[in-house]
Design a protein around this motif. Structure first.
Motif, PDB file in Angstrom:
ATOM      1  N   HIS A 187       0.834  -1.207   0.000  1.00  0.00           N
ATOM      2  CA  HIS A 187       0.000   0.000   0.000  1.00  0.00           C
ATOM      3  C   HIS A 187       0.868   1.256   0.000  1.00  0.00           C
ATOM      4  O   HIS A 187       0.581   2.220  -0.715  1.00  0.00           O
ATOM      5  N   LEU A 188       1.936   1.254   0.784  1.00  0.00           N
ATOM      6  CA  LEU A 188       2.831   2.404   0.820  1.00  0.00           C
ATOM      7  C   LEU A 188       3.503   2.625  -0.529  1.00  0.00           C
ATOM      8  O   LEU A 188       3.684   3.773  -0.962  1.00  0.00           O
ATOM      9  N   ALA A 189       3.847   1.545  -1.222  1.00  0.00           N
ATOM     10  CA  ALA A 189       4.447   1.676  -2.553  1.00  0.00           C
ATOM     11  C   ALA A 189       3.469   2.360  -3.515  1.00  0.00           C
ATOM     12  O   ALA A 189       3.865   3.230  -4.300  1.00  0.00           O
ATOM     13  N   LYS A 190       2.207   1.991  -3.443  1.00  0.00           N
ATOM     14  CA  LYS A 190       1.199   2.634  -4.296  1.00  0.00           C
ATOM     15  C   LYS A 190       1.036   4.107  -3.937  1.00  0.00           C
ATOM     16  O   LYS A 190       0.916   4.960  -4.817  1.00  0.00           O
ATOM     17  N   LEU A 191       1.013   4.402  -2.637  1.00  0.00           N
ATOM     18  CA  LEU A 191       0.877   5.796  -2.203  1.00  0.00           C
ATOM     19  C   LEU A 191       2.093   6.621  -2.609  1.00  0.00           C
ATOM     20  O   LEU A 191       1.951   7.800  -2.960  1.00  0.00           O
ATOM     21  N   LEU A 192       3.273   6.009  -2.584  1.00  0.00           N
ATOM     22  CA  LEU A 192       4.487   6.690  -3.050  1.00  0.00           C
ATOM     23  C   LEU A 192       4.385   7.009  -4.539  1.00  0.00           C
ATOM     24  O   LEU A 192       4.686   8.129  -4.964  1.00  0.00           O
ATOM     25  N   LEU A 193       3.980   6.023  -5.334  1.00  0.00           N
ATOM     26  CA  LEU A 193       3.848   6.231  -6.781  1.00  0.00           C
ATOM     27  C   LEU A 193       2.819   7.311  -7.110  1.00  0.00           C
ATOM     28  O   LEU A 193       2.987   8.056  -8.070  1.00  0.00           O
ATOM     29  N   ALA A 194       1.771   7.381  -6.310  1.00  0.00           N
ATOM     30  CA  ALA A 194       0.732   8.389  -6.532  1.00  0.00           C
ATOM     31  C   ALA A 194       1.149   9.764  -6.029  1.00  0.00           C
ATOM     32  O   ALA A 194       0.458  10.751  -6.280  1.00  0.00           O
ATOM     33  N   GLY A 195       2.259   9.843  -5.300  1.00  0.00           N
ATOM     34  CA  GLY A 195       2.734  11.123  -4.800  1.00  0.00           C
ATOM     35  C   GLY A 195       2.056  11.592  -3.534  1.00  0.00           C
ATOM     36  O   GLY A 195       2.183  12.755  -3.153  1.00  0.00           O
ATOM     37  N   LEU A 196       1.334  10.702  -2.853  1.00  0.00           N
ATOM     38  CA  LEU A 196       0.645  11.088  -1.627  1.00  0.00           C
ATOM     39  C   LEU A 196       1.508  10.907  -0.387  1.00  0.00           C
ATOM     40  O   LEU A 196       1.217  11.469   0.667  1.00  0.00           O
ATOM     41  N   VAL A 197       2.570  10.111  -0.513  1.00  0.00           N
ATOM     42  CA  VAL A 197       3.452   9.792   0.602  1.00  0.00           C
ATOM     43  C   VAL A 197       4.892  10.034   0.158  1.00  0.00           C
ATOM     44  O   VAL A 197       5.230   9.834  -1.005  1.00  0.00           O
ATOM     45  N   ALA A 198       5.701  10.466   1.096  1.00  0.00           N
ATOM     46  CA  ALA A 198       7.136  10.612   0.864  1.00  0.00           C
ATOM     47  C   ALA A 198       7.852   9.690   1.844  1.00  0.00           C
ATOM     48  O   ALA A 198       7.293   9.290   2.865  1.00  0.00           O
ATOM     49  N   SER A 199       9.091   9.345   1.519  1.00  0.00           N
ATOM     50  CA  SER A 199       9.850   8.469   2.402  1.00  0.00           C
ATOM     51  C   SER A 199      11.288   8.961   2.514  1.00  0.00           C
ATOM     52  O   SER A 199      11.768   9.723   1.674  1.00  0.00           O
ATOM     53  N   ARG A 200      11.946   8.507   3.578  1.00  0.00           N
ATOM     54  CA  ARG A 200      13.370   8.779   3.751  1.00  0.00           C
ATOM     55  C   ARG A 200      13.967   7.641   4.559  1.00  0.00           C
ATOM     56  O   ARG A 200      13.281   6.985   5.345  1.00  0.00           O
ATOM     57  N   ARG A 201      15.250   7.411   4.335  1.00  0.00           N
ATOM     58  CA  ARG A 201      15.974   6.375   5.075  1.00  0.00           C
ATOM     59  C   ARG A 201      16.502   6.945   6.381  1.00  0.00           C
ATOM     60  O   ARG A 201      16.987   8.062   6.442  1.00  0.00           O
ATOM     61  N   ASP A 202      16.404   6.126   7.423  1.00  0.00           N
ATOM     62  CA  ASP A 202      16.990   6.442   8.719  1.00  0.00           C
ATOM     63  C   ASP A 202      17.731   5.185   9.146  1.00  0.00           C
ATOM     64  O   ASP A 202      17.156   4.297   9.775  1.00  0.00           O
ATOM     65  N   GLY A 203      18.985   5.088   8.737  1.00  0.00           N
ATOM     66  CA  GLY A 203      19.748   3.855   8.973  1.00  0.00           C
ATOM     67  C   GLY A 203      19.178   2.742   8.120  1.00  0.00           C
ATOM     68  O   GLY A 203      19.073   2.862   6.914  1.00  0.00           O
ATOM     69  N   ARG A 204      18.747   1.672   8.757  1.00  0.00           N
ATOM     70  CA  ARG A 204      18.165   0.547   8.032  1.00  0.00           C
ATOM     71  C   ARG A 204      16.663   0.682   7.847  1.00  0.00           C
ATOM     72  O   ARG A 204      16.058  -0.093   7.114  1.00  0.00           O
ATOM     73  N   ARG A 205      16.057   1.615   8.533  1.00  0.00           N
ATOM     74  CA  ARG A 205      14.604   1.798   8.447  1.00  0.00           C
ATOM     75  C   ARG A 205      14.254   2.800   7.352  1.00  0.00           C
ATOM     76  O   ARG A 205      15.021   3.701   7.045  1.00  0.00           O
ATOM     77  N   VAL A 206      13.044   2.652   6.819  1.00  0.00           N
ATOM     78  CA  VAL A 206      12.477   3.649   5.920  1.00  0.00           C
ATOM     79  C   VAL A 206      11.305   4.268   6.657  1.00  0.00           C
ATOM     80  O   VAL A 206      10.434   3.560   7.178  1.00  0.00           O
ATOM     81  N   LEU A 207      11.302   5.580   6.726  1.00  0.00           N
ATOM     82  CA  LEU A 207      10.220   6.311   7.388  1.00  0.00           C
ATOM     83  C   LEU A 207       9.336   6.954   6.330  1.00  0.00           C
ATOM     84  O   LEU A 207       9.829   7.512   5.348  1.00  0.00           O
ATOM     85  N   TYR A 208       8.039   6.888   6.565  1.00  0.00           N
ATOM     86  CA  TYR A 208       7.061   7.431   5.623  1.00  0.00           C
ATOM     87  C   TYR A 208       6.301   8.575   6.282  1.00  0.00           C
ATOM     88  O   TYR A 208       6.115   8.593   7.498  1.00  0.00           O
ATOM     89  N   ARG A 209       5.851   9.511   5.459  1.00  0.00           N
ATOM     90  CA  ARG A 209       5.038  10.629   5.943  1.00  0.00           C
ATOM     91  C   ARG A 209       4.086  11.055   4.829  1.00  0.00           C
ATOM     92  O   ARG A 209       4.351  10.824   3.648  1.00  0.00           O
ATOM     93  N   ALA A 210       2.974  11.678   5.202  1.00  0.00           N
ATOM     94  CA  ALA A 210       2.062  12.250   4.207  1.00  0.00           C
ATOM     95  C   ALA A 210       2.790  13.383   3.520  1.00  0.00           C
ATOM     96  O   ALA A 210       3.530  14.147   4.149  1.00  0.00           O
ATOM     97  N   ARG A 211       2.605  13.513   2.228  1.00  0.00           N
ATOM     98  CA  ARG A 211       3.355  14.490   1.440  1.00  0.00           C
ATOM     99  C   ARG A 211       2.633  15.835   1.418  1.00  0.00           C
ATOM    100  O   ARG A 211       1.783  16.076   0.584  1.00  0.00           O
ATOM    101  N   GLY A 212       2.975  16.686   2.342  1.00  0.00           N
ATOM    102  CA  GLY A 212       2.525  18.073   2.319  1.00  0.00           C
ATOM    103  C   GLY A 212       1.148  18.320   2.900  1.00  0.00           C
ATOM    104  O   GLY A 212       0.373  17.408   3.188  1.00  0.00           O
TER     105      GLY A 212
END
Length: 118
Positions: free
Chosen positions: A68-93
């Motif tokens: 689901h997060l991959a789909k939200l990323l592709l749609a531009g609704l979610v952004a992500s960033r790496r924090d060490g080995r973890r990936v953190l997600y947030r709503a985009r704007g």
């Protein structure tokens, strides 16, 4: 695919939306039409979370949440960033956060019968 959050553009009521704007809006609304994705965006509206935290919060399996997060990323609704080995997600704007809040407030009015606002 989703309209830019912080860019100046046509304001509602001034010019009709372009085909690209309509397509981006339809994509965003399709993403919100899934209960798990809407729950994920609700969790992400206030800050960053990793997949494990999100899976626990929405009561879904980690692989499903990742998809689901991959789909939200592709749609531009979610952004992500790496924090060490973890990936953190947030709503985009702010537009995405407000869209999620508004659709759920409208649903609340529908479910409870509360009067609509102006």
């Amino acid at each position: 695919m989703y309209a830019r959050d912080n860019a100046a553009g046509a304001t509602a009521g001034q010019e009709p939306p372009t085909g690209a704007q309509i397509d981006a809006a339809v994509t965003a609304l399709r993403m919100l039409a899934d209960p798990t994705r809407l729950r994920l965006l609700w969790q992400l509206r206030e800050g960053e979370h990793d997949v494990g935290t999100l899976a626990a919060a929405v009561g879904a399996a980690r692989p499903a949440v990742s998809q689901h997060l991959a789909k939200l990323l592709l749609a531009g609704l979610v952004a992500s960033r790496r924090d060490g080995r973890r990936v953190l997600y947030r709503a985009r704007g702010g537009h995405v956060r407000r869209l999620v809040a508004e659709v759920l407030h409208a649903a609340d009015h529908h479910v409870t019968g509360a009067p609509e606002h102006g």
